[in-house]
Design a protein around this motif. Structure first.
Motif, short mmCIF file in Angstrom:
data_model
loop_
_atom_site.label_atom_id
_atom_site.label_comp_id
_atom_site.label_asym_id
_atom_site.label_seq_id
_atom_site.Cartn_x
_atom_site.Cartn_y
_atom_site.Cartn_z
N HIS A 63 -7.85 -8.47 2.16
CA HIS A 63 -6.65 -9.02 1.55
C HIS A 63 -6.31 -10.34 2.23
O HIS A 63 -6.25 -10.40 3.46
N ASP A 77 0.81 -1.22 0.00
CA ASP A 77 0.00 0.00 0.00
C ASP A 77 0.84 1.28 0.00
O ASP A 77 0.57 2.23 0.73
N CYS A 113 -10.94 -2.62 -0.63
CA CYS A 113 -11.54 -1.46 -1.29
C CYS A 113 -11.49 -0.20 -0.44
O CYS A 113 -12.41 0.63 -0.47
N GLY A 114 -10.42 -0.03 0.32
CA GLY A 114 -10.21 1.18 1.09
C GLY A 114 -10.80 1.12 2.49
O GLY A 114 -11.69 0.31 2.78
N ASP A 115 -10.31 1.98 3.33
CA ASP A 115 -10.74 1.98 4.72
C ASP A 115 -12.03 2.75 4.95
O ASP A 115 -12.64 2.64 6.02
N ALA A 130 -8.39 -4.25 -8.31
CA ALA A 130 -8.05 -4.31 -6.88
C ALA A 130 -6.88 -5.24 -6.63
O ALA A 130 -6.99 -6.46 -6.71
N ARG A 153 -2.59 3.98 -4.56
CA ARG A 153 -1.91 3.01 -3.71
C ARG A 153 -1.34 1.88 -4.56
O ARG A 153 -2.00 1.37 -5.48
N ASP A 187 -3.41 0.25 -7.95
CA ASP A 187 -4.87 0.35 -8.09
C ASP A 187 -5.19 1.66 -8.80
O ASP A 187 -4.79 2.74 -8.37
N TYR A 212 -13.34 1.72 -4.84
CA TYR A 212 -12.89 2.33 -3.59
C TYR A 212 -14.10 2.89 -2.85
O TYR A 212 -14.95 3.57 -3.44
N GLN A 266 -5.91 -6.35 5.11
CA GLN A 266 -6.41 -5.02 4.78
C GLN A 266 -7.74 -5.12 4.04
O GLN A 266 -8.01 -6.08 3.32
N ARG A 310 -7.80 0.28 -3.42
CA ARG A 310 -7.46 1.18 -2.31
C ARG A 310 -7.05 2.58 -2.77
O ARG A 310 -6.53 3.37 -1.99
N SER A 311 -7.31 2.90 -4.04
CA SER A 311 -7.00 4.23 -4.57
C SER A 311 -8.27 5.06 -4.68
O SER A 311 -9.18 4.73 -5.46
#
Length: 589
Positions: A222, A24, A230-232, A58, A36, A111, A213, A227, A117-118
């Motif tokens: 992951h 990341d 698709c992002g936090d 992804a 990322r 990504d 995302y 992780q 995660r972008s």
């Protein structure tokens, strides 16, 4: 920033499975958006040539989880794919880092904007996305683990965008390897012969929205790091929709080649880096034409074409494909004298009727020894013959039906067809327009239709072609008698009852027909469907596989019966051209 043995590119180094991995890594774009990337490095410290991919699927989604049916087929039928790797880092349509870092390469997966995660707005193949890709190449070249030489590698989407970014000429881009990646967004991908392909809408729903995302906690994790893929952030459906184009509607809104399509098709003269382009004989609809056209059109002095069969992801991962790529990149990125420089320009896996292949090398495409052979449609006998019918005739069919078929006599000897295919027809319609669907099928000596493993569909015909009658205008600078290229910039008049001469491009094929075999040409008004097949589905596509894969032309807005219904009539004889032009290659064995 001080770089230590425990940190590279601003993130901790994770030592796993003989690699150093940077998870990341932030990559800042010119507008401040942060993408990322995951970076996989050889175990030993050093600066390495870099293979980079940039796309929407992804980087944290395992191949096995995201595309289980494709993975199972490949892993079961081709055990060399899984041998020599833990397969813990396998990702859809990009290289397995465990099989490349051992050869001294840094592997980078980015990504694309708005995916995985972008963060950002999703707009496929746009200028914004291409600029991001360009900037990622230059970012990677400047990192301490890179020696400044960047190559690109990947399948399908990860190949299509290589053509675009190579035309921007990033200073540190040294080579591209485009595996089954379309190059002309209109002709290869969105509109076949001017007819809208519904693939992109369905693909968007199944393969992009599912990893956008902002799915956050609603998306997968992951398998190695845990992780959120698709992002936090976890966004609402409304927020997700606001962060992406409506891709199907965008494509539908541009029925002709305009700036939208020109932005998504490269300036061929500006592609000058060494390139390897690999197409699939079974890739009608997306994974074939663009690789051949890229080879022919690119301005690169060093360029090579490879053509194969099987599923469109399989050969890329097999030892066969991986070793070709490794030899290419070792030569162009590392400067190794490994025999690649003396390699003929074209490597063909010539296909046989039993879906086996023989390797042959050529110096050019089409094959220089090709004997262009015309077979004439006899509309009365419904045959394909060496000579045109003596008397004029006509044959009609329901304009949106499966159409009519024409067969050759059995071939007296083994006959090879390898190259582009074209048809010249005289047609009229009772409607305001007409869509022509041409399908070439192989009939074995016992009279049975033989299908082949396709890039996506497991049962495809020898080749296919399409043309909308109102799109019949040719591009005279690019067209040849064996490969008509249509301009697709405006609709030509279609007057009901008027006869028009048209040329139809069928995509390249390769086929060795044993003595006693026949060819069958179907001319119809809808997508080909093999009605003998049982229901066949795949995990990443919506429709059943009936011979065209997911590359269908069934949008009711694009093909309303009120405009395309009625009756189509073929005309032939008395000097009227109605023929199929075939690339016959003399057999030496």
């Amino acid at each position: 920033m001080t770089v230590t043995a425990q940190e590279l590119s601003g993130v901790p180094v994770d030592h796993r499975d003989g690699m150093r991995i940077l998870w990341d890594v932030p990559v800042t774009m010119d507008d401040g958006n942060v993408l990322r990337a995951d970076v996989f490095l050889p175990a030993a410290d050093g600066a390495y040539p870099t293979l980079l991919s940039y796309g929407p699927y992804a980087k944290g989604l395992a191949f096995q989880e995201g595309y289980p049916s494709a993975w199972e087929t490949m892993a079961t039928q081709h055990p060399d794919v899984v041998e020599g790797s833990t397969n813990a880092y396998q990702n859809w349509e990009v290289v397995d880092p465990e099989k490349w870092t051992v050869h001294g390469y840094a592997i980078v997966r980015v990504d694309s904007r708005g995916c995985g995660r972008s963060p950002g707005f999703v707009d496929h193949f746009s200028r914004r996305e291409t600029q991001d890709f360009h900037d990622c190449i230059e970012w990677a070249a400047a990192e301490p683990w890179s020696d400044g030489n960047v190559g690109l590698s990947g399948v399908s989407y990860f190949g299509m965008n290589q053509w675009l970014v190579a035309a921007t000429q990033p200073p540190h881009l040294r080579a591209i390897c485009v595996w089954e990646g379309a190059s002309d967004f209109y002709r290869d991908a969105s509109h076949h012969g001017g007819i809208l392909s519904t693939f992109w809408q369905h693909w968007y729903d199944k393969q992009v929205k599912s990893v956008q995302y902002g799915l956050g906690e609603r998306g997968p994790r992951h398998p190695v790091t845990g992780q959120l893929v698709c992002g936090d952030e976890t966004l609402s459906d409304e927020e997700l929709a606001a962060n992406r184009i409506d891709f199907g509607a965008e494509v539908r809104a541009h029925p002709f080649i305009d700036d939208y399509h020109r932005d998504r098709t490269p300036d061929w003269d500006r592609i000058t880096v060494p390139l390897l382009t690999a197409g699939n004989w079974g890739g009608q609809g997306l994974h074939l034409r663009g690789n051949v056209e890229g080879f022919l059109q690119a301005g690169s002095e060093q360029k090579w074409l490879e053509m194969h069969g099987l599923e469109h992801w399989t050969t890329y991962y097999m030892d066969y494909g991986r070793e070709i790529q490794l030899q290419f990149f070792d030569h162009v990125l590392k400067g190794r004298d490994n025999g690649w420089a003396g390699r003929p320009a074209v490597q063909l896996q010539v296909r046989h009727l039993d879906d086996t292949y023989e390797e042959r090398w050529e110096e050019a495409w089409p094959v220089p020894a090709t004997r262009w052979t015309d077979l004439h449609l006899d509309l009365t006998a419904r045959s394909l013959a060496a000579e045109p019918a003596a008397e004029p005739g006509s044959l009609s069919y329901d304009a949106m039906s499966a159409g009519v078929a024409f067969r050759t006599e059995p071939f007296a000897e083994a006959t090879e067809l390898t190259g582009p295919v074209a048809a010249e027809l005289r047609v009229s319609t009772t409607a305001a327009d007409a869509d022509l669907f041409l399908t070439l099928r192989a009939i074995d000596p016992d009279g049975n239709h033989r299908s082949f493993v396709g890039a996506v569909d497991p049962h495809i015909p020898a080749t296919q072609g399409w043309l909308r009658l109102s799109h019949r205008e040719l591009d005279p600078e690019r067209s040849t008698p064996y490969r008509p290229v249509h301009s697709h910039t405006a609709a030509a008049d279609v007057v009901p009852g008027t006869t028009y001469d048209v040329q139809v491009e069928l995509w390249p094929t390769s086929l060795v027909l044993p003595a006693g075999s026949r060819l069958e040409l179907i001319v119809g008004g809808r997508d080909y469907a093999d009605t003998s097949l049982p229901p066949i589905t795949m995990s990443n596509f919506k429709n059943q596989m009936t011979g065209c894969g997911p590359f269908l032309h069934d949008d009711p807005e694009d093909r309303p019966e009120s405009r395309f219904g009625g009756t189509v009539t073929l005309h032939a004889g008395a000097g009227s051209a109605c023929l199929l032009r075939l690339p016959v290659v003399p057999r030496t064995t």
